[in-house]
Design a protein around this motif. Structure first.
Motif, PDB file in Angstrom:
ATOM      1  N   PHE A   6       1.036  -1.320  -0.229  1.00  0.00           N
ATOM      2  CA  PHE A   6      -0.114  -0.208  -0.192  1.00  0.00           C
ATOM      3  C   PHE A   6       0.507   1.101  -0.262  1.00  0.00           C
ATOM      4  O   PHE A   6       0.372   2.216  -0.681  1.00  0.00           O
ATOM      5  CB  PHE A   6      -1.039   0.278   1.201  1.00  0.00           C
ATOM      6  N   TRP A   7       1.828   1.510   0.696  1.00  0.00           N
ATOM      7  CA  TRP A   7       2.768   2.755   0.937  1.00  0.00           C
ATOM      8  C   TRP A   7       3.231   2.665   0.170  1.00  0.00           C
ATOM      9  O   TRP A   7       3.751   3.534  -0.450  1.00  0.00           O
ATOM     10  CB  TRP A   7       3.177   2.457   2.500  1.00  0.00           C
ATOM     11  N   ARG A   9       2.515   1.875  -3.706  1.00  0.00           N
ATOM     12  CA  ARG A   9       1.922   2.634  -4.491  1.00  0.00           C
ATOM     13  C   ARG A   9       1.582   3.838  -3.957  1.00  0.00           C
ATOM     14  O   ARG A   9       1.560   4.794  -5.102  1.00  0.00           O
ATOM     15  CB  ARG A   9       0.571   1.705  -4.263  1.00  0.00           C
ATOM     16  N   ILE A  10       2.256   4.413  -2.767  1.00  0.00           N
ATOM     17  CA  ILE A  10       1.850   5.852  -2.546  1.00  0.00           C
ATOM     18  C   ILE A  10       3.093   6.435  -2.854  1.00  0.00           C
ATOM     19  O   ILE A  10       2.740   7.741  -2.908  1.00  0.00           O
ATOM     20  CB  ILE A  10       1.348   5.963  -0.935  1.00  0.00           C
ATOM     21  N   HIS A  11       3.896   6.049  -2.475  1.00  0.00           N
ATOM     22  CA  HIS A  11       4.897   6.212  -2.648  1.00  0.00           C
ATOM     23  C   HIS A  11       5.318   7.088  -3.968  1.00  0.00           C
ATOM     24  O   HIS A  11       5.637   8.272  -5.034  1.00  0.00           O
ATOM     25  CB  HIS A  11       5.899   6.020  -1.629  1.00  0.00           C
ATOM     26  N   ARG A  12       4.902   6.026  -5.042  1.00  0.00           N
ATOM     27  CA  ARG A  12       4.782   5.581  -6.357  1.00  0.00           C
ATOM     28  C   ARG A  12       3.788   7.305  -6.994  1.00  0.00           C
ATOM     29  O   ARG A  12       4.775   7.590  -8.017  1.00  0.00           O
ATOM     30  CB  ARG A  12       4.546   4.632  -7.368  1.00  0.00           C
ATOM     31  N   PHE A  41      -6.588   9.693  -0.145  1.00  0.00           N
ATOM     32  CA  PHE A  41      -5.269   9.654  -0.241  1.00  0.00           C
ATOM     33  C   PHE A  41      -5.382   9.481   1.626  1.00  0.00           C
ATOM     34  O   PHE A  41      -5.135  10.411   2.259  1.00  0.00           O
ATOM     35  CB  PHE A  41      -5.212  10.751  -0.416  1.00  0.00           C
ATOM     36  N   PHE A  42      -5.018   8.723   1.729  1.00  0.00           N
ATOM     37  CA  PHE A  42      -5.215   8.265   3.708  1.00  0.00           C
ATOM     38  C   PHE A  42      -3.084   8.681   3.823  1.00  0.00           C
ATOM     39  O   PHE A  42      -2.987   8.663   3.953  1.00  0.00           O
ATOM     40  CB  PHE A  42      -5.266   7.038   3.885  1.00  0.00           C
TER      41      PHE A  42
END
Length: 94
Positions: A6-7, A9-12, A41-42
């Motif tokens: 999950f994180w 994907r967020i960083h990408r 976008f948590f």
């Protein structure tokens, strides 16, 4: 450092925002993976945040109430985003 999927994907997503420097709210929402008016976008548990990436991409903070509630605008296009507790909304007038 290995990040959970999950994180990662967020960083990408944040990397993509910084690299492509979107100028419209629609482009930002697309990069966040949403084609609707809002996108989850948590916030929390990260060393990076959306507001920081938008700032790198040329957006300016227009109102900052807390880390979980702010608005930003792109100076060249006038496009505007609002972030409320992890949700991102297109707040462009017109």
């Amino acid at each position: 450092m290995t990040r959970p999927p999950f994180w990662g994907r967020i960083h990408r997503q944040l990397d993509e925002i910084e690299a492509t420097a979107p100028t419209t709210s629609a482009e930002v929402l697309r990069l966040l993976g949403s084609y609707s008016s809002d996108s989850g976008f948590f916030h929390g548990g990260m060393d990076r945040e959306l507001l920081g990436s938008l700032t790198i991409a040329g957006w300016e903070v227009t109102e900052y109430n807390a880390a979980y509630y702010w608005t930003a605008q792109h100076p060249a296009t006038g496009e505007s985003l609002e972030y409320i507790e992890g949700d991102v909304y297109n707040r462009t007038d017109g």
